[in-house]
Write an enzyme that holds these catalytic residues in place. Structure first.
Site, mmCIF file in Angstrom:
data_model
loop_
_atom_site.group_PDB
_atom_site.id
_atom_site.type_symbol
_atom_site.label_atom_id
_atom_site.label_comp_id
_atom_site.label_asym_id
_atom_site.label_seq_id
_atom_site.Cartn_x
_atom_site.Cartn_y
_atom_site.Cartn_z
ATOM 1 C CE LYS A 54 -3.853 -2.435 1.955
ATOM 2 N NZ LYS A 54 -4.400 -3.140 3.093
ATOM 3 C CD GLN A 98 -3.799 -4.826 6.100
ATOM 4 O OE1 GLN A 98 -3.829 -3.774 5.478
ATOM 5 N NE2 GLN A 98 -4.146 -5.973 5.556
ATOM 6 C CG ASP A 121 -10.394 -1.034 4.205
ATOM 7 O OD1 ASP A 121 -10.020 -1.521 3.125
ATOM 8 O OD2 ASP A 121 -9.796 -1.196 5.286
#
Ligand code: GUN
Length: 282
Positions: A54, A98, A121
């Site tokens: 990322k 995460q 997300d």
């Protein structure tokens, strides 16, 4: 005839070039450099790799990224405090925690604490709700990437029978609603589904997201179907998808490989979502 291969790497690279251009335009016009903050708790090896990718993805399109690492002993309260701080930081456009988190932390409470406008997300209930009712919003990255891959085939989604195997909040559920919003007829299957093969055999679009290596063989696939394989399981030195590629390629009309199919799209959509968040500050 062998299926056409949907090359996720080529498609992701093309989209990334476009994101890079739009990121530069935003900077030139408004002085805003999109910034993503990732919180990583613990030392799960797969998560470490995902987070590093990322960071690299952000750098490759000219975005800022900041990785905040915590020991797995961090309390839920400390984590929530940090999220509230990031919610109020104007230089942070996107926040991603995460997953998985350690067992003593309730992931849903943590995800619910992220400002929905910074939720790159697309996991916050507000964003999930907007997706379900068909309002424009931040959408989960893998599901959004799958939709882009299907669009690349130029097949019409409207009126098609889409079968989604796997009902996770990250992939199966969101992609089912995205397909429904495009007027597909959607069947959602999962581990308790009976006669899975009969259902899969009727799919014009088959999406498999179960994390079980080569779970779907050629006999599940309708002639000419679009097959999207979301699974990536490491067995020894090799990565396996959820679909037996060598069998499926002789039945499907279109198919994604593993690796090089859905995988490269996920980070690209994260960059797209980060840019979307940053642009709202224009
Ligand atoms: N872990 C595995 N996939 C994901 C994802 O899409 N988002 C986050 N935050 N964590 C993950």
């Amino acid at each position: 005839m062998a299926a056409n291969i949907i090359d996720g790497k080529v498609i992701a690279d093309r989209i990334k070039e476009d994101i890079k251009k739009r990121t530069l335009q935003l900077k030139q016009k408004s002085g805003i450099v999109p910034g993503l903050t990732v919180i990583l708790v613990g030392d799960d090896p797969a998560s470490q790799i995902y987070v590093r990718n990322k960071e690299r993805g952000c750098a490759s399109v000219g975005m800022n990224s900041n990785i905040i690492r915590y020991d797995s002993s961090i309390s839920e309260e400390q984590l929530l405090d940090k999220i509230h701080e990031l919610n109020n930081d104007h230089n942070v456009h996107g926040i991603l925690v995460q997953l998985p988190l350690p067992n003593h932390i309730d992931s849903q409470i943590v995800l619910n604490a992220i400002d929905p406008k910074k939720d790159v997300d697309g996991f916050h209930p507000i964003n999930v709700g907007k997706l379900v009712i068909g309002e424009e919003t931040l959408e989960p990255c893998t599901a959004k990437g799958i939709m882009k891959l299907i669009e690349e085939t130029d097949i019409q989604i409207e009126g098609k029978h889409a079968v989604v195997i796997g009902r996770s909040n990250i992939v199966g559920k969101p992609v089912s609603f995205m397909l429904l919003n495009k007027n597909a007829t959607v069947t959602m299957c999962h581990s308790k589904t009976r006669k899975l093969k009969d259902i899969a055999n009727k799919a014009d679009i088959l999406i498999v997201a179960v994390g079980n290596p080569e779970f779907i063989d050629g006999s599940y696939i309708k002639e000419g179907a679009v097959v999207i394989d979301v699974g990536t399981s490491r067995v020894g030195n090799r990565l396996y998808g959820d679909v037996n590629f060598d069998e499926a390629i002789n039945k499907a009309g279109w198919i994604t490989p593993v690796p090089g199919g859905v995988g490269p799209m996920t980070i690209t959509m994260l960059l797209e979502n980060t840019l979307y968040c940053a642009k709202s500050h224009e």
